[in-house]
Scaffold this active site. Structure first.
Site, PDB file in Angstrom:
ATOM      1  CB  VAL A 182       0.819  -1.090   8.858  1.00 23.47           C
ATOM      2  CG1 VAL A 182       1.391  -2.078   9.866  1.00 23.47           C
ATOM      3  CG2 VAL A 182       0.348  -1.589   7.662  1.00 23.47           C
TER       4      VAL A 182
ATOM      5  CG  ASP B  25      20.617   8.351   1.091  1.00 16.32           C
ATOM      6  OD1 ASP B  25      19.685   8.127   0.498  1.00 16.32           O
ATOM      7  OD2 ASP B  25      20.892   9.648   1.393  1.00 16.32           O
TER       8      ASP B  25
ATOM      9  CG  ASN C  80       9.563  -2.048   3.722  1.00 19.44           C
ATOM     10  OD1 ASN C  80       8.193  -1.956   3.775  1.00 19.44           O
ATOM     11  ND2 ASN C  80      10.265  -1.525   4.426  1.00 19.44           N
TER      12      ASN C  80
ATOM     13  CE1 TYR D 161       4.902   6.497   0.918  1.00 22.74           C
ATOM     14  CE2 TYR D 161       2.815   6.732   1.058  1.00 22.74           C
ATOM     15  CZ  TYR D 161       3.854   5.905   1.273  1.00 22.74           C
ATOM     16  OH  TYR D 161       3.574   4.728   1.885  1.00 22.74           O
TER      17      TYR D 161
ATOM     18  CB  THR E 219       4.667   1.460  12.126  1.00 13.76           C
ATOM     19  OG1 THR E 219       4.392   2.625  11.392  1.00 13.76           O
ATOM     20  CG2 THR E 219       4.401   0.154  11.372  1.00 13.76           C
TER      21      THR E 219
END
Length: 250
Positions: free
Chosen positions: A191, A66, A93, A158, A193
Site C-alpha cells: 500500500v 504502547d 491494524n 514480521y 503510504t
C-alpha cells in the site's frame, strides 16, 4: 477509480476501535469509518499524528498507548469501551515492518517484534469479547500481510508474526462464532503510504506494479473499502478467512 463509494447503513452509530490509527492504513480506516457515521476511537503510540487525525475525524477519541504493554492496552480499551458505551468492531491494524537480517536477531529482539506485531492482537480481542458477547455479537478484523505469502527478504520476524495472525483468526472465529462474533483477516498488498515509500525507490515501486495483475498503486482507501464491507452486516456470513486486497501481486 471513478464513481461513488459504498455506504453501509448498518455501520451508522457502530462503536469502532482501530489500533494504529494515526497514520497510513490506520488513518485511512479511521477516516472511512467516520465517514460511515460510525463512532470511531483509535489507539497509537504517535501522539502528534494521533492528535491530528483525531481533530479531523475522531475528536476526543485518540488514546495514546504502547501496544507492547498488555496492561496499558487493557486500560486503554477499557477507557474506550466506557467512553463509547461498548465496542462493536475491533480493527487490529497496528504493526511495524522494520527490516532486519537473520544474523542480527536476538531473543530480546524476537520478543519485542512479537509484542509489536502479534501479541497485542490477541489481547485486544480478548478484552473486547465479553462486551461483544453481552451485546449478542461483534466483529474483529485482524491485519495480515502479503509479505509472508511472497517470502520477501529481510522481514523474517514480521512475516512469522503475520503468518501467525492468519492462524489466530481461524482459531478465534471457531471459538467465538456461536457468540455471534465474526473474525476475519485482511491481507493488504504493498500500500502506498509514507512509511512504505521509505523502503522503495521509484524503480522498486515500478517492479511491484509490474508484478501485480492490475496497474496502479494500492491506496489506504482501497484497504478501508474492504474493511467497511467485512465490518458491515452485508458480510454477516463471512468469518474465519483471509481477504486480499493486493491488486493480484504475485
Amino acid at each position: 477509480m471513478t464513481g461513488t463509494r459504498a455506504i453501509y447503513p448498518s455501520l451508522v452509530g457502530k462503536r469502532v476501535l482501530v489500533t494504529g490509527g494515526a497514520s497510513g492504513i490506520g488513518a485511512g480506516l479511521v477516516q472511512a469509518f467516520a465517514e460511515q457515521q460510525a463512532n470511531v476511537a483509535f489507539i497509537d503510540v504517535d501522539q502528534t499524528a494521533g492528535a491530528d487525525i483525531a481533530e479531523r475525524f475522531a475528536p476526543g477519541r485518540f488514546h495514546f498507548c504502547d501496544l507492547r504493554d498488555p496492561t496499558a492496552l487493557g486500560a486503554a480499551i477499557a477507557a474506550i469501551a466506557e467512553d463509547l458505551g461498548g465496542i462493536d468492531i475491533l480493527i487490529n491494524n497496528a504493526a511495524s515492518d522494520d527490516r532486519h537480517s537473520v544474523d542480527e536477531v536476538t531473543p530480546a529482539y524476537w520478543d519485542e517484534r512479537m509484542a509489536t506485531n502479534l501479541r497485542h492482537l490477541f489481547f485486544a480481542a480478548q478484552a473486547v469479547v465479553p462486551g461483544m458477547r453481552a451485546a449478542g455479537g461483534g466483529v474483529i478484523i485482524n491485519f495480515g500481510s502479503i509479505s509472508w505469502h511472497l517470502g520477501l527478504p529481510d522481514l523474517v520476524l514480521y512475516q512469522t508474526a503475520k503468518a501467525a495472525i492468519e492462524g489466530m483468526t481461524r482459531g478465534l472465529a471457531r471459538d467465538l462464532g456461536r457468540d455471534g462474533i465474526r473474525v476475519t483477516t485482511i491481507v493488504p498488498g504493498n500500500v502506498q503510504t509514507p512509511r512504505q515509500q521509505r523502503w522503495y525507490t521509484p524503480e522498486g515501486e515500478a517492479e511491484i506494479v509490474a508484478a501485480q495483475c492490475l496497474s496502479g498503486r494500492i491506496q489506504p482507501v482501497d484497504v478501508a473499502a474492504l474493511a467497511l464491507f467485512l465490518a458491515s452486516d452485508d458480510a454477516h456470513m463471512c468469518t474465519g478467512h483471509d481477504y486480499f486486497v493486493d491488486a493480484g501481486w504475485r
